[in-house]
Design a protein around this motif. Structure first.
Motif, mmCIF file in Angstrom:
data_model
loop_
_atom_site.group_PDB
_atom_site.id
_atom_site.type_symbol
_atom_site.label_atom_id
_atom_site.label_comp_id
_atom_site.label_asym_id
_atom_site.label_seq_id
_atom_site.Cartn_x
_atom_site.Cartn_y
_atom_site.Cartn_z
ATOM 1 N N UNK A 315 48.070 39.523 57.239
ATOM 2 C CA UNK A 315 48.796 40.003 58.414
ATOM 3 C C UNK A 315 48.904 41.527 58.390
ATOM 4 N N UNK A 316 49.399 42.070 59.507
ATOM 5 C CA UNK A 316 49.496 43.525 59.611
ATOM 6 C C UNK A 316 48.435 44.052 60.555
ATOM 7 N N UNK A 317 48.246 45.360 60.549
ATOM 8 C CA UNK A 317 47.274 45.990 61.439
ATOM 9 C C UNK A 317 46.713 47.217 60.750
ATOM 10 N N UNK A 318 45.499 47.595 61.140
ATOM 11 C CA UNK A 318 44.879 48.786 60.587
ATOM 12 C C UNK A 318 44.873 48.725 59.069
ATOM 13 N N UNK A 319 45.365 49.777 58.433
ATOM 14 C CA UNK A 319 45.380 49.803 56.973
ATOM 15 C C UNK A 319 46.802 49.644 56.430
ATOM 16 N N UNK A 320 47.570 48.808 57.096
ATOM 17 C CA UNK A 320 48.845 48.317 56.556
ATOM 18 C C UNK A 320 48.750 46.791 56.616
ATOM 19 N N UNK A 321 48.344 46.219 55.485
ATOM 20 C CA UNK A 321 48.042 44.785 55.477
ATOM 21 C C UNK A 321 48.899 44.057 54.449
ATOM 22 N N UNK A 322 49.293 42.851 54.787
ATOM 23 C CA UNK A 322 50.029 41.983 53.871
ATOM 24 C C UNK A 322 49.194 40.738 53.617
ATOM 25 N N UNK A 323 48.917 40.480 52.352
ATOM 26 C CA UNK A 323 48.102 39.322 51.983
ATOM 27 C C UNK A 323 49.040 38.206 51.546
ATOM 28 N N UNK A 324 49.084 37.149 52.341
ATOM 29 C CA UNK A 324 49.985 36.037 52.011
ATOM 30 C C UNK A 324 49.286 35.147 50.981
ATOM 31 N N UNK A 325 49.924 35.000 49.845
ATOM 32 C CA UNK A 325 49.287 34.278 48.736
ATOM 33 C C UNK A 325 49.522 32.776 48.845
ATOM 34 N N UNK A 326 48.670 32.035 48.183
ATOM 35 C CA UNK A 326 48.815 30.573 48.179
ATOM 36 C C UNK A 326 50.132 30.205 47.497
ATOM 37 N N UNK A 327 50.708 29.065 47.896
ATOM 38 C CA UNK A 327 52.016 28.669 47.349
ATOM 39 C C UNK A 327 52.005 28.673 45.820
ATOM 40 N N UNK A 328 53.073 29.176 45.262
ATOM 41 C CA UNK A 328 53.212 29.185 43.799
ATOM 42 C C UNK A 328 52.732 30.475 43.168
ATOM 43 N N UNK A 329 51.951 31.286 43.913
ATOM 44 C CA UNK A 329 51.461 32.547 43.334
ATOM 45 C C UNK A 329 52.443 33.673 43.616
ATOM 46 N N UNK A 330 52.577 34.577 42.649
ATOM 47 C CA UNK A 330 53.481 35.721 42.817
ATOM 48 C C UNK A 330 52.659 36.995 42.980
ATOM 49 N N UNK A 331 53.037 37.801 43.980
ATOM 50 C CA UNK A 331 52.286 39.035 44.262
ATOM 51 C C UNK A 331 52.240 39.940 43.030
ATOM 52 N N UNK A 332 53.337 39.993 42.274
ATOM 53 C CA UNK A 332 53.367 40.893 41.107
ATOM 54 C C UNK A 332 52.296 40.462 40.091
ATOM 55 N N UNK A 333 52.080 39.144 39.935
ATOM 56 C CA UNK A 333 51.058 38.679 38.986
ATOM 57 C C UNK A 333 49.652 39.008 39.492
ATOM 58 N N UNK A 334 49.442 38.830 40.802
ATOM 59 C CA UNK A 334 48.117 39.137 41.369
ATOM 60 C C UNK A 334 47.859 40.641 41.270
ATOM 61 N N UNK A 335 48.897 41.443 41.562
ATOM 62 C CA UNK A 335 48.752 42.900 41.421
ATOM 63 C C UNK A 335 48.342 43.263 39.993
#
Ligand code: PLP
Length: 382
Positions: A315-335
């Motif tokens: 989601x988002x627009x241009x170069x401000x994007x939010x990647x919604x992760x699959x259930x159970x995943x944490x953004x901090x771990x993916x980062x």
């Protein structure tokens, strides 16, 4: 004597010694692709040579002068900045400070002073900065201040009916991020901004867009007003507006600006020659051929590169994007997993959203590099 840092930041384990365009250079020589961009600050990439030369030249010519005097960099900034503004009868006026929070404080100050009202509408999930007024308007668990400097009405984001009911003749300002970034890159539902515009027109409240993150070309248009087709009464910006040089801008429709009493606004450093030279270079870059097209093309490429492995939607627009992760995943771990593969990304208040806010000079080919690292993650447990 010992000096240590306050506990303000939990830092990532990177020893950065330099940066070039969209890459950070670490002490061991490793290069990290920066998809965080100092969250939205490095709009022209790090160490932009043209900006560096302009600032060096400005420092030699006129490093600083009081706001009581006019100067050439201010006139040049006005001309360049004006070329990107949305159409508004009566034109626009600008007041310059040094940060996003200051720009927001002044936008609210102008709105309340001109409307002679004391109530401000804000939204769940909002973030507008850390000074007293900006904190009062933010949805934060740790406000820090004992009380608000004005009445705050906090509404559910995207709830048109609640907004229409709340925005009456007691409200002096309605403040929002056109896309809520820290909340998780949350876009406004269709028709929401239009409804706020109409409600403000009816009630006489000022509609304020906080474009600290969404501005300066980030959404693939100069400003959110052009992206969404809704023009606010005031908008604020900072971060990418100076491409790394601190600046805050409160931009006011002439119809509101004409009613500001002298003495209401002031700043020692705001609007100094160096900051305005930087902002002028950014405004010229945003207006230059191909710049916004690159933002839009890279956005498309990043979206395509992201839709794999741990990501469910973007989601988002241009170069401000939010990647919604699959259930159970944490953004901090993916980062963290991406960081091990040489890619810096961001998190936000929603633990399931990974945030991308890279330099606007990022190219579609860099998106490919991101996609490959992401592909590798698909086989790794994050
Ligand atoms: N508004 C928004 C939307 C922001 O993201 C931020 C900072 O992250 C601010 C305001 C505050 O800006 P500053 O940190 O320059 O005061």
């Amino acid at each position: 004597m010992q000096l240590t840092e306050t506990t303000a930041y939990r830092r990532l384990p990177l020893d950065v010694v330099g940066a070039e365009d969209c890459e950070l250079i670490l002490a061991d020589g490793t290069r990290v692709l920066d998809l965080y961009g100092g969250h939205c600050v490095n709009s022209l990439g790090a160490g932009h040579p043209g900006l560096g030369a302009a600032l060096a030249e400005q420092w030699r010519t006129l490093s600083f002068v009081t706001n009581l005097l006019d100067h050439a960099p201010r006139r040049a900034f006005h001309e360049a900045f004006a070329s990107n503004l949305p159409t508004s009868e009566g034109g626009w006026q600008v007041f310059c400070t040094n940060s996003g929070a200051e720009a927001n404080e002044n936008a609210v100050k102008v709105s309340l002073a001109v409307s002679q009202r004391v109530r401000v509408v804000t939204f769940n999930g909002a973030f507008h900065g850390r000074t007293a007024a900006a904190t009062a308007l933010s949805d934060t668990a740790a406000p820090g201040f004992p009380m608000n400097p004005f009445e705050v009405v906090r509404l559910p984001w995207g709830d048109t009916r609640a907004a229409e009911a709340a925005i009456d003749e007691s409200v002096g300002a309605v403040m929002l991020e056109p896309i809520q970034s820290l909340a998780g890159v949350v876009e406004p539902p269709a028709g929401f901004l239009e409804a706020l515009r109409a409600a403000c027109d009816r009630s006489g409240a000022a509609l304020i867009f906080d474009e600290v993150q969404t501005g300066s070309g980030r959404l693939g248009q100069p400003w959110a007003a052009q992206h969404f087709g809704v023009v606010p009464d005031l908008f604020t910006t900072a971060k990418g507006a100076g491409a790394g040089f601190p600046i805050g801008l409160t931009v006011v429709r002439g119809t509101w600006g004409d009613r500001i009493e002298p003495g209401l606004l002031g700043s020692t450093f705001g609007g100094g020659p160096l900051a305005l030279r930087a902002a002028c270079e950014v405004a010229k870059a945003v207006a230059s051929a191909g710049f916004l097209e690159n933002v839009r093309a890279t956005s498309t490429a990043l979206r395509a590169a992201s839709l794999r492995g741990p990501v469910r939607s973007v989601r988002g627009a241009g170069l401000l994007l939010g990647l919604e992760l699959r259930p159970g995943l944490r953004a901090a771990d993916v980062r963290d997993a991406l960081l091990e593969r040489g890619i810096l990304t961001g998190t936000c208040n929603d633990p399931s959203i990974l945030r991308l806010s890279p330099p606007l000079t990022l190219g579609p080919r860099d998106a490919q590099r991101f996609g490959e690292a992401f592909e590798a993650l698909a086989t790794v447990e994050v």
